[in-house]
Design a protein around this motif. Structure first.
Motif, short mmCIF file in Angstrom:
data_model
loop_
_atom_site.label_atom_id
_atom_site.label_comp_id
_atom_site.label_asym_id
_atom_site.label_seq_id
_atom_site.Cartn_x
_atom_site.Cartn_y
_atom_site.Cartn_z
N VAL A 155 -56.62 33.44 -8.81
CA VAL A 155 -57.03 32.60 -7.68
C VAL A 155 -58.52 32.26 -7.88
CG1 VAL A 155 -57.10 32.40 -5.16
CG2 VAL A 155 -55.38 33.87 -6.24
N PRO A 156 -58.78 31.21 -8.67
CA PRO A 156 -60.17 30.90 -9.01
C PRO A 156 -61.06 30.58 -7.81
CG PRO A 156 -58.64 29.38 -10.10
CD PRO A 156 -57.83 30.33 -9.32
N ARG A 157 -60.49 29.95 -6.78
CA ARG A 157 -61.28 29.60 -5.60
C ARG A 157 -61.78 30.87 -4.90
NH1 ARG A 157 -64.16 26.01 -5.02
NH2 ARG A 157 -62.59 24.52 -5.63
N ALA A 158 -60.95 31.90 -4.79
CA ALA A 158 -61.36 33.17 -4.17
C ALA A 158 -62.43 33.85 -5.02
CB ALA A 158 -60.15 34.10 -4.00
N PHE A 159 -62.30 33.75 -6.33
CA PHE A 159 -63.29 34.32 -7.24
C PHE A 159 -64.65 33.63 -7.04
CE2 PHE A 159 -65.37 34.71 -11.40
CZ PHE A 159 -65.23 36.07 -11.67
N VAL A 160 -64.65 32.32 -6.99
CA VAL A 160 -65.88 31.55 -6.77
C VAL A 160 -66.47 31.86 -5.40
CG1 VAL A 160 -66.78 29.21 -6.43
CG2 VAL A 160 -65.36 29.71 -8.42
N ASP A 161 -65.63 31.95 -4.38
CA ASP A 161 -66.12 32.27 -3.03
C ASP A 161 -66.77 33.65 -2.99
OD1 ASP A 161 -65.29 29.82 -2.09
OD2 ASP A 161 -63.45 30.60 -1.17
N HIS A 162 -66.18 34.61 -3.72
CA HIS A 162 -66.76 35.95 -3.76
C HIS A 162 -68.11 35.93 -4.47
CE1 HIS A 162 -66.88 40.28 -3.56
NE2 HIS A 162 -67.03 40.36 -4.87
N LEU A 163 -68.21 35.20 -5.56
CA LEU A 163 -69.51 35.08 -6.26
C LEU A 163 -70.54 34.40 -5.36
CD1 LEU A 163 -68.51 34.07 -9.90
CD2 LEU A 163 -69.31 36.29 -9.08
N ARG A 164 -70.11 33.39 -4.60
CA ARG A 164 -71.03 32.70 -3.69
C ARG A 164 -71.58 33.67 -2.65
NH1 ARG A 164 -67.83 28.61 -1.62
NH2 ARG A 164 -68.46 27.23 -3.29
N HIS A 165 -70.73 34.59 -2.19
CA HIS A 165 -71.16 35.60 -1.23
C HIS A 165 -72.15 36.59 -1.85
CE1 HIS A 165 -70.93 38.57 1.97
NE2 HIS A 165 -70.62 39.48 1.08
N LEU A 166 -71.88 37.01 -3.09
CA LEU A 166 -72.74 37.99 -3.76
C LEU A 166 -74.04 37.39 -4.30
CD1 LEU A 166 -70.20 40.08 -5.87
CD2 LEU A 166 -71.38 40.77 -3.79
N PHE A 167 -74.00 36.12 -4.69
CA PHE A 167 -75.16 35.46 -5.30
C PHE A 167 -75.47 34.17 -4.55
CE2 PHE A 167 -72.99 37.95 -8.53
CZ PHE A 167 -74.03 38.69 -9.07
N PRO A 168 -75.98 34.28 -3.33
CA PRO A 168 -76.20 33.09 -2.50
C PRO A 168 -77.26 32.13 -3.06
CG PRO A 168 -77.15 35.04 -1.47
CD PRO A 168 -76.38 35.51 -2.65
N LEU A 169 -78.13 32.61 -3.95
CA LEU A 169 -79.16 31.74 -4.51
C LEU A 169 -78.69 30.98 -5.76
CD1 LEU A 169 -82.29 34.05 -4.10
CD2 LEU A 169 -81.46 32.24 -2.58
N ALA A 170 -77.56 31.36 -6.30
CA ALA A 170 -77.03 30.69 -7.49
C ALA A 170 -76.44 29.34 -7.08
CB ALA A 170 -75.98 31.55 -8.17
N HIS A 171 -76.58 28.37 -7.95
CA HIS A 171 -76.03 27.03 -7.71
C HIS A 171 -74.54 27.03 -8.00
CE1 HIS A 171 -75.96 22.70 -7.50
NE2 HIS A 171 -75.35 22.65 -8.68
N VAL A 172 -73.77 26.48 -7.08
CA VAL A 172 -72.32 26.37 -7.30
C VAL A 172 -72.05 24.94 -7.76
CG1 VAL A 172 -70.04 26.54 -6.26
CG2 VAL A 172 -71.87 28.05 -5.49
#
Length: 177
Positions: A155-172
């Motif tokens: 589930v790539p979208r869930a993976f990306v959402d989790h990374l967004r939560h952990l690394f809020p300063l990273a560009h998505v």
């Protein structure tokens, strides 16, 4: 808290490549074994060693297959059958879902479809990158300070959402996107 993500189900290409590769390697191993001319001595053991090489290739490929991913704080663990490969996520600057990330890629070293797609690859879009995949259409690209990594969670979208939560300063998103 560590979060586990299953690897994407095997793509049709991976299933086909794995089945045909296994069949070809088994036939080559069997033919090499049948070609041993003497049933004893150095020639027999040398021939047996050569005949076992294809089986070793199969076993190693299976051991290195990707079974899942665990994001544990600032580390990504690529799960294999009996161990994991740890990739520090410190300095993660960008990440995004990219189904065509591996298009036009060339393998430098690694496995191009015997139970997984893994290794070091080169592409016009990503440059040199590490690949840990089971279905290239589920690719998520991670840009780190010294390398680019591509993974394929179920589930790539869930993976990306989790990374967004952990690394809020990273560009998505990709550089152009």
């Amino acid at each position: 808290m560590p979060l586990h993500f299953h690897a994407a189900p095997w793509s049709t290409a991976l299933k086909l490549t794995s089945a045909l590769g296994t069949l070809l390697i088994a036939v080559v191993g069997y033919a090499a074994y049948r070609a041993i001319s003497t049933p004893f001595g150095f020639t027999y053991y040398f021939g047996l060693g050569i005949a076992l090489v294809p089986s070793a290739i199969l076993a190693l490929s299976l051991l290195f297959s990707v079974t899942g991913y665990v994001v544990d704080g600032s580390d990504l663990c690529i799960q294999r059958l009996f161990w994991h490969t740890r990739i520090p996520l410190d300095g993660l600057s960008r990440f995004w879902l990219e189904p065509t990330a591996c298009k036009g890629s060339m393998r430098i070293i690694g496995n191009a479809g015997l139970f997984s797609f893994t290794g070091l690859y080169q592409s016009p879009m990503l440059g040199r990158y590490r690949l840990f995949a089971t279905d290239l259409a589920q690719s998520v690209v991670l840009v780190l300070p010294k390398r680019v990594v591509v993974v394929t969670p179920a589930v790539p979208r869930a993976f990306v959402d989790h990374l967004r939560h952990l690394f809020p300063l990273a560009h998505v998103g990709s550089e152009g996107g």
